[in-house]
Design a protein around this motif. Structure first.
Motif, PDB file in Angstrom:
ATOM      1  N   GLU B  85       0.466  -0.713   0.437  1.00 37.40           N
ATOM      2  CA  GLU B  85       0.172   0.423  -0.127  1.00 37.40           C
ATOM      3  C   GLU B  85       0.940   1.300   0.114  1.00 37.40           C
ATOM      4  O   GLU B  85       0.020   2.516  -0.009  1.00 37.40           O
ATOM      5  CB  GLU B  85      -0.605   0.782   1.433  1.00 37.40           C
ATOM      6  N   ASP B  86       2.340   1.044   0.095  1.00 32.24           N
ATOM      7  CA  ASP B  86       2.888   2.667   0.061  1.00 32.24           C
ATOM      8  C   ASP B  86       3.320   2.633  -1.113  1.00 32.24           C
ATOM      9  O   ASP B  86       3.590   3.949  -1.335  1.00 32.24           O
ATOM     10  CB  ASP B  86       4.829   2.113   0.436  1.00 32.24           C
ATOM     11  N   SER B  87       3.265   1.504  -2.658  1.00 31.03           N
ATOM     12  CA  SER B  87       2.997   2.076  -3.863  1.00 31.03           C
ATOM     13  C   SER B  87       2.371   3.165  -4.252  1.00 31.03           C
ATOM     14  O   SER B  87       0.823   3.541  -3.972  1.00 31.03           O
ATOM     15  CB  SER B  87       2.131   0.449  -5.070  1.00 31.03           C
ATOM     16  N   ALA B  88       2.571   4.158  -4.617  1.00 29.74           N
ATOM     17  CA  ALA B  88       2.481   5.424  -4.865  1.00 29.74           C
ATOM     18  C   ALA B  88       3.192   6.710  -5.889  1.00 29.74           C
ATOM     19  O   ALA B  88       4.322   6.086  -5.600  1.00 29.74           O
ATOM     20  CB  ALA B  88       1.604   6.703  -3.630  1.00 29.74           C
ATOM     21  N   MET B  89       3.149   7.562  -6.382  1.00 33.53           N
ATOM     22  CA  MET B  89       3.457   8.747  -6.577  1.00 33.53           C
ATOM     23  C   MET B  89       4.160   9.535  -4.916  1.00 33.53           C
ATOM     24  O   MET B  89       3.173  10.445  -4.489  1.00 33.53           O
ATOM     25  CB  MET B  89       3.138   9.539  -7.362  1.00 33.53           C
ATOM     26  N   TYR B  90       5.097   9.661  -4.900  1.00 35.59           N
ATOM     27  CA  TYR B  90       5.688  10.499  -3.336  1.00 35.59           C
ATOM     28  C   TYR B  90       6.438  11.305  -4.510  1.00 35.59           C
ATOM     29  O   TYR B  90       7.416  11.856  -4.982  1.00 35.59           O
ATOM     30  CB  TYR B  90       6.643  10.101  -3.146  1.00 35.59           C
ATOM     31  N   PHE B  91       5.448  12.618  -4.054  1.00 30.87           N
ATOM     32  CA  PHE B  91       6.025  14.503  -4.375  1.00 30.87           C
ATOM     33  C   PHE B  91       6.507  14.951  -3.326  1.00 30.87           C
ATOM     34  O   PHE B  91       6.391  15.664  -2.129  1.00 30.87           O
ATOM     35  CB  PHE B  91       5.040  15.507  -4.728  1.00 30.87           C
ATOM     36  N   THR B 103       6.901  24.866  -4.369  1.00 28.54           N
ATOM     37  CA  THR B 103       7.019  24.307  -5.724  1.00 28.54           C
ATOM     38  C   THR B 103       6.679  22.924  -5.421  1.00 28.54           C
ATOM     39  O   THR B 103       7.909  22.278  -4.719  1.00 28.54           O
ATOM     40  CB  THR B 103       8.469  24.790  -6.457  1.00 28.54           C
ATOM     41  N   PHE B 104       6.836  22.267  -6.198  1.00 31.57           N
ATOM     42  CA  PHE B 104       6.588  20.532  -6.283  1.00 31.57           C
ATOM     43  C   PHE B 104       7.681  19.752  -6.896  1.00 31.57           C
ATOM     44  O   PHE B 104       7.703  20.921  -7.953  1.00 31.57           O
ATOM     45  CB  PHE B 104       4.807  20.249  -6.812  1.00 31.57           C
ATOM     46  N   GLY B 105       8.003  18.907  -7.080  1.00 35.53           N
ATOM     47  CA  GLY B 105       9.243  18.561  -7.549  1.00 35.53           C
ATOM     48  C   GLY B 105       8.585  17.440  -8.461  1.00 35.53           C
ATOM     49  O   GLY B 105       7.317  17.125  -8.563  1.00 35.53           O
TER      50      GLY B 105
END
Lengths: 111, 113
Positions: B85-91, B103-105
């Motif tokens: 469940e840690d699968s995700a996009m991390y910004f 400002t996001f990466g």
């Protein structure tokens, strides 16, 4: 907990048409942010609205903020296909340590 | 225009493995953040960081997560023992001051298999 609600969640529109996305929030925040996200991409800042009555325009997009109504709108004028993306609104927490994001509005502009 | 840089852009890891996601915030920014976005869902706050300390963390940010600013430029997010469940996009995001937006990466897509 703070709630940020966007509607609609999905919007399919024809090129050339106008439409408005709404963002309601449940705190007394006096600032609100709009971001655009293309599929699989980052969050691009569109507008920073820092006070009641703030209105900002960039191209075919115009954002406004009514802090008394706790409502922001993102108005699209004469939509073009390039505007197809997901649009998020966000507000600061009271201590400015974080954002609360809305669920996003997925916009599809059909040629 | 200054950018927030994140590496890697995509990481695949086995469940239970440790991962470190790296971020280089904009150089004169003082406030740093991690958010994540599970595919197709809303963007969720993980942690904020200022003056070498965590300012706030969410319920998601449990003991498996940690952040560090090991030098003057990098800001890392470590997940000790990854779960599916840690699968995700991390910004990663940064700001010069609070209350003016971030400002996001470009994000790191984490896939746990």
């Amino acid at each position: 907990e703070l709630k940020v609600e966007q509607n609609p969640l999905f919007l399919s529109m024809q090129e050339g048409k106008n439409y408005t996305i709404y963002c309601n929030y449940s705190t007394t925040s006096d600032r609100l942010y709009w971001y655009r996200q293309d599929p699989g991409k980052s969050l691009e800042s569109l507008f920073v609205l820092l006070s009641n009555g703030a209105v900002k325009q960039e191209g075919r997009l115009m954002a406004s903020l009514d802090t008394k109504a706790r409502l922001s709108t993102l108005h699209i004028t004469a939509a073009v296909h390039d505007l197809s993306a997901t649009y998020f609104c966000a507000v600061d927490s009271d201590n400015f340590n974080k954002f609360y994001f809305g669920s996003g509005t997925k916009l599809n502009v059909k040629p | 225009e200054p950018e927030v840089t994140q590496t890697p852009s995509h990481q695949v890891t086995q469940m239970g493995q440790e991962v470190i996601l790296r971020c280089v915030p904009i150089s004169n920014h003082l406030y740093f953040y991690w958010y994540r976005q599970i595919l197709g869902q809303k963007v969720e706050f993980l942690v904020s960081f200022y003056n070498n300390e965590i300012s706030e963390k969410s319920e998601i940010f449990d003991d498996q997560f940690s952040v560090e600013r090991p030098d003057g430029s990098n800001f890392t997010l470590k997940i000790r023992s990854t779960k599916l469940e840690d699968s995700a996009m991390y910004f990663c995001a940064s700001s010069e001051v609070t209350g003016s937006g971030y400002t996001f990466g470009s994000g790191t897509r984490l896939t746990v298999v």
